[in-house]
Design a protein around this motif. Structure first.
Motif, short mmCIF file in Angstrom:
data_model
loop_
_atom_site.label_atom_id
_atom_site.label_comp_id
_atom_site.label_asym_id
_atom_site.label_seq_id
_atom_site.Cartn_x
_atom_site.Cartn_y
_atom_site.Cartn_z
N LYS A 69 0.80 -1.23 0.00
CA LYS A 69 0.00 0.00 0.00
C LYS A 69 0.84 1.28 0.00
N LYS A 99 2.06 2.01 -3.40
CA LYS A 99 1.02 2.42 -4.36
C LYS A 99 0.78 3.92 -4.25
N TYR A 105 0.81 -1.91 7.23
CA TYR A 105 -0.52 -1.48 6.78
C TYR A 105 -1.45 -2.68 6.84
N ASP A 155 -2.34 -4.63 3.75
CA ASP A 155 -1.33 -5.45 3.06
C ASP A 155 -1.36 -6.90 3.53
N GLY A 209 -8.62 -3.20 4.49
CA GLY A 209 -7.83 -2.06 4.04
C GLY A 209 -8.40 -0.72 4.49
N ASP A 241 -6.78 1.28 7.33
CA ASP A 241 -5.63 2.17 7.09
C ASP A 241 -6.11 3.60 6.83
N MET A 277 -3.11 6.29 5.39
CA MET A 277 -3.07 6.64 3.97
C MET A 277 -2.94 8.16 3.79
#
Ligand code: HEM
Length: 685
Positions: free
Chosen positions: A116, A119, A230, A233, A239, A242, A248
């Motif tokens: 993450k 990304k 994270y 992940d 997700g 996060d 994030m």
């Protein structure tokens, strides 16, 4: 009597309880574990340590995963399959298994998981280090290896390395006194690598408006972000946590700051190149010029360029800094090794101020010290995670596609079955014929990884590390402050994607009685010893230089010199040196043009390039002088004085070729002019 005592006591219920409950329970657990491993074997899977529901083996990672995984591998073997949340993760802990991963099946193991933070930070993994295996990675890797970090390029950054190391030595000197004093080595070493990378990537203006400090701040936060766990992940369906925890948003904030800074740097480079600036090319210049090639249009988008630069900033700073800090810590803990290293460096260097890069080749113990530090403290102890692109059979197991892979380079390089006294600092193990190297051929020792994904910055890092370490031990004697002993030095590691010391490193230095260290110290601390020199003109100033006649005649050739103050005279001396370097560069190029012998042509071309480098360094010193950055002016001129040496050495290495007398004369002149300029700059304080 005492032996009969227990007979008098009532029988304890514990053994019975143990026999009834605990023992069968343990046997049951053992059987289950064995069954699981047998089942895994039957399905061709590597053994797994017992796991908990939901989190799997997460709880076994501990605060320093490389150490915990090493301990687990002692029990479960060199190939273990862990379940980190929902993610199967293969842990590789022996040289044979590492060879299979990074050589035999390298192409299958060459991808990276799309994590993450990468990304967000790298625009969907558009960088190099975290890009999945494929065409994007292949093309970017080629650009990096051929155009940014090739050995010719690394060599061309020599001036920057020498100047920055010179600057570090001056900084330390300015904090030293004839009596011992304590220096914050962590701060000094971090700045060194940060400044080297900033200059190599973004050019000579890297320090302007505190840009290097801003880069440092961003790199530190960026590495914290890459080191965090994270939830998404490991539990993809969670997700959203996060986002909820703000992880994030924090990554996006860092990315935005990188974007703002790098967009500015790129714009500045574009403007400069539009004005026809033909100065030395930094990474941004190279990437922008490659973008002109239509074949690279689609690849080198602004987002990809920025993502790659972020890799280089972070990969190049923290790793090298952590290594040098460990090197200094290990050396002060081992006075024998420190003495041996100083003996080698002081005996080999030419004693003309700084240890130069060409002198490092003969320093075998220095190279062994750097290797031994990388063995004991690889900055990437688990390398960078990989991911299988298809099912793979290895060592009798079947590893399914998409499994994540961690190679425990730290554990492998401390394994007693491959290393004698593995926890001891013994650089000698890397000396002699057949000693291992870190270039990806010896799987017992892979601090830079191996195979397709091997670190492309290896030569760059080693060049900077060796030069900095040689100069640190050449100029100063080091010890622990305040009477601390080597046992007192805290070597605890901090958690993070780059492994470094948890505590900062404070060391004491003293300028020893060694002649050349003193000489250097005196030249550094020399202040303006002739007051009212400005009014007395250039002959009085020349009195303070080594080459009085040459100084008077050359400075006198500029009519402005009569009324110039010391700063003005420095400028004149540097300008004369610039014309010498420029003329000599053209002279060597003309000789090369007319020569027929291929070796002579190559050597003369190299000479022309060196004199062009000298000219560039001198121009930088003028910039520094104009902003009264006398320290920088000094280091730039010192570097310029060294370039012509390379030319002479090249001729010496080719005894068949005669060193043209005219080149020898020009070289001597440039060296004298630089000495004069340095001595005048010193008067500026
Ligand atoms: C002591 C210094 C350094 C160490 C120990 C180190 C170590 C590593 C390691 C272990 C990897 C992963 C290799 C693998 O997956 O097999 C790596 C990758 C990488 N390193 Fe370094 N590194 C250092 C310095 C540098 C420098 C100075 C740069 C750039 C100037 C750099 C740029 C990179 C990049 C771009 C990658 C990603 C390569 C890829 O995935 O294809 N590193 N490094």
């Amino acid at each position: 009597m005492s032996s009969s005592m227990p007979l008098l006591l009532p029988p304890s219920p514990l053994p019975t309880l143990f026999a009834i409950l605990i023992l069968p329970l343990s046997l049951l657990l053992l059987r289950l574990a064995l069954q699981r491993n047998l089942r895994a074997r039957a399905h061709g899977m590597p053994p797994s340590p017992p796991k908990l529901p939901f989190i799997g083996n997460f709880h076994q990672l501990g605060s320093l995963p490389h150490r915990s995984l090493h301990a687990l591998s002692q029990k479960h073997g060199p190939l273990m399959l862990l379940h980190l949340g929902q993610i199967p993760t293969l842990v590789v802990s022996s040289p044979d298994a590492a060879r299979e991963v990074m050589r035999t099946h390298d192409h299958v193991f060459a991808s990276r998981p799309a994590l993450k933070p990468s990304k967000v930070l790298h625009n969907d993994c558009k960088d190099l280090a975290f890009a999945p295996y494929g065409e994007h990675w292949r093309q970017l890797r080629k650009i990096c290896v051929v155009h940014l970090l090739s050995s010719t390029r690394v060599q061309s950054y020599r001036l920057i390395r020498e100047e920055e190391v010179g600057f570090m030595i001056r900084k330390i000197s300015s904090r030293a006194s004839p009596t011992t004093t304590s220096v914050d080595m962590s701060e000094i070493l971090y700045s060194l690598f940060n400044d080297i990378i900033c200059r190599v990537v973004s050019g000579k203006f890297a320090r302007e408006e505190g840009r290097n400090v801003l880069f440092r701040e961003l790199i530190e936060e960026y590495l914290v972000l890459l080191s965090r766990i994270y939830v998404g992940d490991y539990f993809p369906w969670l997700g959203w946590l996060d986002v909820l925890f703000g992880s994030m948003a924090r990554a996006q904030k860092n990315k935005k700051r990188w974007d703002d800074l790098l967009d500015g740097v790129i714009q500045e480079h574009e403007d400069r190149s539009a004005k026809g600036d033909d100065g030395e090319k930094d990474f941004v210049d190279v990437l922008l010029s490659l973008r002109e090639d239509p074949g690279n249009h689609a690849l080198l988008t602004p987002q990809t360029i920025k993502a790659l630069l972020m890799d280089i900033f972070s990969g190049g700073t923290e790793t090298a800094y952590a290594t040098l800090e460990y090197a200094m810590a290990e050396l002060v803990r081992s006075p024998r090794a420190m003495a041996k290293l100083q003996h080698e460096v002081r005996g080999t260097a030419s004693r003309k101020g700084m240890v130069k890069e060409e002198e490092l080749n003969e320093m075998v113990y220095l190279k062994a010290v750097v290797k031994e530090v990388l063995r004991l403290h690889p900055p990437g102890p688990l390398l960078v995670p990989r991911e299988l692109i298809e099912d793979c059979q290895m060592q009798g197991y079947i590893i399914p596609k998409k499994t994540r892979v961690l190679v425990n380079a730290w554990g492998i390089s401390r394994d007693p079955s491959h290393w004698e006294a593995p926890d001891e600092f013994k650089p000698e193990r890397f000396m002699g014929d057949g000693a291992m190297d870190f270039k990806g051929n010896h799987f017992e020792f892979t601090p830079f990884g191996a195979g397709r994904r091997i670190c492309p910055g290896m030569s760059f890092a080693i060049a900077s590390l060796e030069l900095a370490l040689a100069n640190l031990v050449y100029h100063f004697d080091w010890e622990l402050p305040g009477g601390l002993t080597s046992e007192d030095l805290d070597m605890t590691e901090a958690f993070g994607i780059v492994q470094r010391r948890k505590q900062g490193l404070q060391l004491s230095i003293y300028c020893s009685g060694i002649a050349w260290a003193k000489q250097w110290w005196e030249s550094l601390t020399r202040s303006c010893f002739v007051l009212g020199i400005e009014e007395q003109g250039n002959s009085k100033t020349c009195n303070e230089t080594t080459y009085y006649d040459f100084c008077v005649s050359s400075l006198g050739s500029d009519p402005h010199s009569r009324k110039a103050d010391v700063k003005g005279l420095s400028t004149i001396a540097i300008n004369i040196a610039i014309s010498n370097a420029t003329n000599t560069s053209s002279f060597a190029a003309a000789l090369a043009h007319n020569a027929t012998d291929a070796s002579l042509v190559a050597v003369l071309r190299a000479c022309a390039a060196r004199y062009a480098n000298a000219r560039e360094a001198l121009r930088w010193s003028l910039d520094a002088l104009s902003t009264e950055a006398y320290d920088y002016a000094f280091v730039h001129v010192s570097a310029a004085a060294e370039y012509p040496n390379v030319c002479r050495v090249l001729f010496r290495q080719n005894p068949r070729l005669a060193y043209p007398a005219a080149m020898a004369r020009r070289e001597e002149d440039l060296e004298h002019l630089c000495t004069i300029a340095l001595e005048i700059i010193s008067l500026l304080g």
